[in-house]
Design an enzyme around this catalytic site. Structure first.
Site, PDB file in Angstrom:
ATOM      1  N   THR A 182       0.830  -1.191   0.000  1.00  0.00           N
ATOM      2  CA  THR A 182       0.000   0.000   0.000  1.00  0.00           C
ATOM      3  C   THR A 182       0.870   1.249   0.000  1.00  0.00           C
ATOM      4  OG1 THR A 182      -1.599  -1.261   1.246  1.00  0.00           O
ATOM      5  CG2 THR A 182      -1.845   1.115   1.412  1.00  0.00           C
ATOM      6  N   THR A 220      -3.448   0.641  -3.265  1.00  0.00           N
ATOM      7  CA  THR A 220      -2.779  -0.618  -2.952  1.00  0.00           C
ATOM      8  C   THR A 220      -3.059  -1.709  -3.969  1.00  0.00           C
ATOM      9  OG1 THR A 220      -2.448  -2.247  -1.188  1.00  0.00           O
ATOM     10  CG2 THR A 220      -4.696  -1.526  -1.532  1.00  0.00           C
ATOM     11  N   ASN A 273      -2.488  -4.602  -2.437  1.00  0.00           N
ATOM     12  CA  ASN A 273      -2.415  -5.412  -1.219  1.00  0.00           C
ATOM     13  C   ASN A 273      -0.960  -5.753  -0.931  1.00  0.00           C
ATOM     14  OD1 ASN A 273      -3.378  -6.484   1.124  1.00  0.00           O
ATOM     15  ND2 ASN A 273      -3.890  -8.458   0.251  1.00  0.00           N
ATOM     16  N   GLN A 325      -6.303  -8.596  -3.439  1.00  0.00           N
ATOM     17  CA  GLN A 325      -7.172  -8.014  -2.409  1.00  0.00           C
ATOM     18  C   GLN A 325      -8.197  -9.004  -1.871  1.00  0.00           C
ATOM     19  OE1 GLN A 325      -5.998  -5.028  -0.809  1.00  0.00           O
ATOM     20  NE2 GLN A 325      -6.008  -4.403  -2.959  1.00  0.00           N
ATOM     21  N   SER A 366     -11.094  -3.073   4.232  1.00  0.00           N
ATOM     22  CA  SER A 366      -9.761  -2.473   4.115  1.00  0.00           C
ATOM     23  C   SER A 366      -9.402  -1.743   5.406  1.00  0.00           C
ATOM     24  CB  SER A 366      -9.770  -1.471   2.961  1.00  0.00           C
ATOM     25  OG  SER A 366      -8.558  -0.762   2.917  1.00  0.00           O
ATOM     26  N   SER A 367      -8.095  -1.601   5.615  1.00  0.00           N
ATOM     27  CA  SER A 367      -7.626  -0.758   6.724  1.00  0.00           C
ATOM     28  C   SER A 367      -7.201   0.619   6.242  1.00  0.00           C
ATOM     29  CB  SER A 367      -6.427  -1.420   7.416  1.00  0.00           C
ATOM     30  OG  SER A 367      -6.805  -2.637   7.985  1.00  0.00           O
ATOM     31  N   GLY A 391      -1.080  -2.231   6.134  1.00  0.00           N
ATOM     32  CA  GLY A 391      -2.156  -3.125   6.582  1.00  0.00           C
ATOM     33  C   GLY A 391      -2.871  -2.516   7.777  1.00  0.00           C
TER      34      GLY A 391
HETATM   35  N1  GLY Z   1      -4.837  -4.311   1.481  1.00  0.00           N
HETATM   36  C1  GLY Z   1      -4.667  -3.616   2.684  1.00  0.00           C
HETATM   37  C2  GLY Z   1      -5.901  -2.912   3.108  1.00  0.00           C
HETATM   38  O1  GLY Z   1      -6.663  -2.471   2.274  1.00  0.00           O
HETATM   39  O2  GLY Z   1      -6.127  -2.810   4.286  1.00  0.00           O
END
Ligand code: GLY
Length: 572
Positions: free
Chosen positions: A380, A398, A400, A419, A451-452, A473
């Protein structure tokens, strides 16, 4: 339930002004000269692309999109047009927009797609054809630009295409990532053709990486718009590759993809409005929830009295919020995600569970008010951009994990994301980031994985004072929290706030992660508070970019000192 202390603002406060996803593209307003603009990214070439956009009459939205498109070329292990993004925009006129370019599961996806003989196989959601969701980045960048930028998509794509065609020297971070994923990348012929030299070794630091197919794809999009990607040669190439290699994505999945404009989340924290991204991001919800948990504490006084106790209390707030994340969060278009998670009173009740002297176990998630009825309608990189007109932008993008699914689709140069691993592939089974999830984040056709990513903009009396976001993440959420607490509560200068060693707790595993640079005596004290400590190796606690103001009224972009990046100010 007292809801007057906080608002999930329908952003402009005037719902009719809030664009609906089905509204046709509107032409951008006539360009107004930008007095000065700032940009911060993890790669100097991307920052330069942002400066180039300002120079050509662009605003912060143009600069941010130019940088994001360039990152897809020069930092493709982190993000790219085969991935997704969230874009948060605060416009000079005071309105705000949350553009969701998160990937979607293909129509053929189902809850059991990562099970073999009834058992979850994590590898399937991390590498290869099943790992990929339908990419959303191009649709989101285009939507942001058409509605809020001054420049054309073609103008921003061409400089990135030139870098892809002519090549660029790999930096140390990219070379390391390439080396560490080489064994998986080489399983896919087009990936191998791009990233490996004729002698079979991956390109190394300082060596020139050329991506002619990606240059052609960028130029095709510049000529024909997003249709080149979603309804033309790219969709066709992906669908052909998928059907030959056991994947699920079809040309129809591409054709049906839609970026969505959503209502941003706004919560008030000590007189500041904190604007965050709604589900399928978990970032906006949990940054707001943690701020609500922390607000009853006088963090500044606590820091002056005992800085380690402050870290302990923040860690306890993280733990409580991540227990809720694991249970409640998912794509709110599909799952019931309670708005009560960001209720002030709920935060206050959770804060009462924190023992300021001792780590307290959190056996399970909480129960926010009206959880049945009051619901949200989700490796990301982060780009921060701001101009003096008052346009402030936060883009987190991202594929991922490093190089996503490791698949480059032949003829396109596009790295496909992985993802799908952000869904809960099986209840209770941790994903790549060790995150567990529940039914709300189960796989379903067309659904967006949780997602974070937490692009965030903070206002004081309606004026933007901070745009911040991160990579890493789940550590994205906690980095944004720490940046806000350190700048607002502790009044640290922005660069210091971002450089300070970080902590991270995600409830499961029940460990407090601390950066290796944290002072040993602090780590010892945190142990005495009852935390099980996991010291993170070098560079692993994420990467934050932010922009604020200097005391002399200048824009102040900051890139994370943990990796090479560039933060610059454009002055005409
Ligand atoms: N792929 C990391 C997120 O979206 O949290």
């Amino acid at each position: 339930m007292p809801r007057n202390c906080f608002l999930i603002l329908l952003m402009s406060l005037c719902h009719s002004a809030w664009p609906n996803t089905s509204v046709a593209w509107q032409a951008a307003d006539a360009p107004i000269a930008v007095e000065a603009g700032a940009i911060a990214t993890v790669q100097p070439l991307a920052t330069e692309a942002g400066l180039g956009a300002y120079q050509r009459g662009g605003n912060a939205i143009d600069a941010a999109v130019a940088a994001a498109l360039t990152l897809g070329v020069v930092d493709g292990h982190n993000s790219g047009i085969g991935g997704g993004c969230f874009i948060l925009i605060h416009r000079a006129d005071g309105t705000a927009f949350a553009i969701d370019g998160r990937e979607t599961a293909p129509a053929a996806a189902h809850e059991n797609m990562f099970l073999r003989d009834g058992k979850p196989q994590a590898g399937l959601s991390e590498t290869g054809p099943l790992a990929t969701g339908v990419p959303g980045a191009i649709a989101a960048y285009y939507r942001a630009l058409r509605r809020h930028g001054n420049l054309s998509f073609a103008e921003l794509l061409e400089p990135a295409a030139q870098i892809a065609e002519n090549g660029f020297p790999l930096d140390s971070v990219s070379a390391r990532r390439l080396a560490s994923t080489a064994d998986k990348l080489m399983q896919f012929s087009a990936s191998k053709a791009i990233y490996f030299k004729p002698n079979g070794h991956p390109y190394g630091e300082g060596e020139l990486l050329k991506q002619p197919d990606l240059a052609q794809t960028y130029r095709g999009i510049a000529r024909q718009g997003p249709d080149y990607f979603y309804r033309g040669p790219v969709a066709q190439a992906v669908s052909e590759w998928m059907s030959k290699n056991g994947g699920m994505i079809t040309a129809n999945d591409f054709g049906n993809y839609e970026a969505k404009t959503r209502d941003a989340i706004v919560t008030n924290y000590r007189g500041y409005d904190v604007i965050g991204f709604p589900p399928p991001s978990s970032g906006g919800v949990h940054v707001a929830e943690m701020l609500n948990i922390l607000e009853p504490f006088d963090l500044r006084a606590m820091h002056q009295r005992d800085p380690v106790q402050l870290l302990h209390v923040i860690a306890e707030a993280m733990k409580l919020a991540f227990a809720d994340r694991a249970y409640w969060l998912g794509d709110a278009d599909f799952a019931d995600v309670p708005r009560g998670l960001i209720d002030k009173e709920y935060g206050r009740l959770l804060s009462q569970r924190i023992n300021v002297d001792r780590a307290t176990p959190v056996p399970e998630h909480g129960e926010p008010p009206q959880w049945k009825s009051d619901l949200f309608e989700r490796h990301t990189t982060h780009v921060a951009a701001a101009d003096k007109l008052g346009n402030w932008v936060a883009i987190t993008a991202t594929v991922n994990t490093s190089f996503g699914s490791k698949v480059v689709v032949p003829g396109t140069g596009v790295v496909l994301n992985n993802q799908m691993d952000d869904f809960s592939v099986f209840p209770g089974v941790p994903n790549f980031f060790g995150l567990v999830g529940a039914i709300n984040n189960a796989v379903a056709p067309g659904k967006r994985p949780l997602s974070s990513m937490s692009p965030t903009i903070v206002l004081k009396d309606g004026r933007p004072v901070l745009t911040v976001g991160a990579a890493g993440g789940p550590k994205i959420i906690t980095q944004v929290l720490l940046a806000i607490v350190r700048t607002i509560d502790l009044q640290m200068p922005l660069d210091e706030a971002i450089a300070q060693p970080r902590i991270h707790h995600q409830w499961s595993p029940d460990k407090l992660m601390v950066e290796h640079s944290m002072d040993a005596t602090i780590i010892q004290r945190l142990k005495q508070f009852g935390h099980v400590i996991d010291v993170l190796p070098l560079h692993s606690a994420g990467v934050t970019q932010a922009i604020g103001w200097k005391s002399n009224g200048q824009l102040w972009p900051v890139h994370d000192p943990r990796i090479p990046g560039q933060a610059s100010v454009y002055v005409p």
